[in-house]
Design a protein around this motif. Structure first.
Motif, PDB file in Angstrom:
ATOM      1  N   SER A   1      17.572   5.111   2.241  1.00  0.00           N
ATOM      2  CA  SER A   1      16.696   4.620   1.162  1.00  0.00           C
ATOM      3  C   SER A   1      15.728   3.552   1.663  1.00  0.00           C
ATOM      4  CB  SER A   1      17.524   4.090  -0.010  1.00  0.00           C
ATOM      5  OG  SER A   1      18.145   2.859   0.309  1.00  0.00           O
ATOM      6  N   GLN A   2      16.093   2.832   2.729  1.00  0.00           N
ATOM      7  CA  GLN A   2      15.244   1.770   3.272  1.00  0.00           C
ATOM      8  C   GLN A   2      14.070   2.319   4.080  1.00  0.00           C
ATOM      9  OE1 GLN A   2      15.730  -1.533   2.291  1.00  0.00           O
ATOM     10  NE2 GLN A   2      17.123  -0.412   0.965  1.00  0.00           N
ATOM     11  N   VAL A   3      14.103   3.607   4.422  1.00  0.00           N
ATOM     12  CA  VAL A   3      12.981   4.248   5.112  1.00  0.00           C
ATOM     13  C   VAL A   3      11.806   4.406   4.136  1.00  0.00           C
ATOM     14  CG1 VAL A   3      12.228   6.386   6.269  1.00  0.00           C
ATOM     15  CG2 VAL A   3      14.506   5.451   6.712  1.00  0.00           C
ATOM     16  N   TYR A   4      12.130   4.486   2.850  1.00  0.00           N
ATOM     17  CA  TYR A   4      11.128   4.682   1.803  1.00  0.00           C
ATOM     18  C   TYR A   4      10.522   3.343   1.382  1.00  0.00           C
ATOM     19  CZ  TYR A   4      13.073   9.384   1.012  1.00  0.00           C
ATOM     20  OH  TYR A   4      13.483  10.682   1.146  1.00  0.00           O
ATOM     21  N   ALA A   5       9.290   3.396   0.898  1.00  0.00           N
ATOM     22  CA  ALA A   5       8.669   2.229   0.273  1.00  0.00           C
ATOM     23  C   ALA A   5       9.470   1.886  -0.985  1.00  0.00           C
ATOM     24  CB  ALA A   5       7.218   2.547  -0.086  1.00  0.00           C
ATOM     25  N   GLU A   6       9.332   0.672  -1.465  1.00  0.00           N
ATOM     26  CA  GLU A   6      10.063   0.276  -2.675  1.00  0.00           C
ATOM     27  C   GLU A   6       9.759   1.219  -3.835  1.00  0.00           C
ATOM     28  OE1 GLU A   6       9.827  -3.869  -3.726  1.00  0.00           O
ATOM     29  OE2 GLU A   6      10.128  -4.471  -1.639  1.00  0.00           O
ATOM     30  N   ASP A   7       8.528   1.739  -3.892  1.00  0.00           N
ATOM     31  CA  ASP A   7       8.134   2.671  -4.948  1.00  0.00           C
ATOM     32  C   ASP A   7       8.105   4.111  -4.435  1.00  0.00           C
ATOM     33  OD1 ASP A   7       5.979   2.136  -3.261  1.00  0.00           O
ATOM     34  OD2 ASP A   7       4.482   2.286  -4.844  1.00  0.00           O
ATOM     35  N   GLY A   8       8.817   4.364  -3.336  1.00  0.00           N
ATOM     36  CA  GLY A   8       8.847   5.698  -2.749  1.00  0.00           C
ATOM     37  C   GLY A   8       9.472   6.733  -3.675  1.00  0.00           C
TER      38      GLY A   8
END
Length: 185
Positions: free
Chosen positions: A59-66
């Motif tokens: 989940s940390q690979v994604y942007a906060e709004d990913g």
């Protein structure tokens, strides 16, 4: 003559200016080499987190709004929803996933990239191959997944057969006939 010498020097100056301006334009064109290497490294870490079945790290690979936009399922928006969605994938027996970039397309702005590639997914003894488009966004100098969309190469499943009504059971001819209750006194 002075005019011919002036004309020749002007032509030489123009040629030097043209070469210099071409070199300057080339030097000003943004290079995507470093960005591509950074995204490839992020993809490597993403694959390592998937192999470790670490939903939090994924989940940390994604942007906060990913967002993850899976086929035939609701989208997952934001890191909490993404972590939950990935934990669901990791809960599937025999789950495995690999992916590979085929090409990158970078926006001229330098803060957006499209990663086009393929994937292989396995779970429950079944495997599928498909294609994916991942949009990366660069924030505070670091690349994050903004959107992650994928679909299988397999044809869609055939529609389910329509449910048929079950006819009511016919009375058993061998069963004793129902008797009427005696009349009330």
């Amino acid at each position: 003559s002075d005019f011919q010498e002036f004309s020749m020097r002007l032509t030489q100056f123009a040629a030097v200016l043209l070469v210099a301006s071409g070199a300057a334009l080339t030097a000003c064109a943004p290079s995507t080499e470093g960005d591509e290497a950074a995204i490839r490294e992020a993809n490597k870490k993403w694959l390592e987190a998937i192999a470790a079945k670490d939903a939090k790290a994924v989940s940390q690979v994604y942007a906060e709004d990913g967002e993850m936009l899976p086929p035939n399922a609701p989208k997952a928006v934001g890191r909490d929803a993404l972590e939950k969605a990935w934990a669901g994938f990791f809960g599937m027996p025999g789950m495995s996933l690999t992916f590979e970039t085929e090409k990158f397309v970078f926006a001229k702005s330098g803060d957006l990239a499209v990663d086009i590639g393929t994937y292989k997914f396995g779970a429950g003894g079944q495997t599928e191959s498909g294609k994916a488009v991942v949009t990366w966004t660069k924030r505070d100098g670091k690349w994050y997944v903004l959107t992650d969309m994928f679909s299988s190469d397999a044809p869609p499943a055939p529609p389910a057969a329509p449910a048929t009504a079950v006819p009511p059971a016919s009375p058993d001819p061998e069963a004793p006939a129902a008797t009427a209750a005696p009349p009330a006194p």
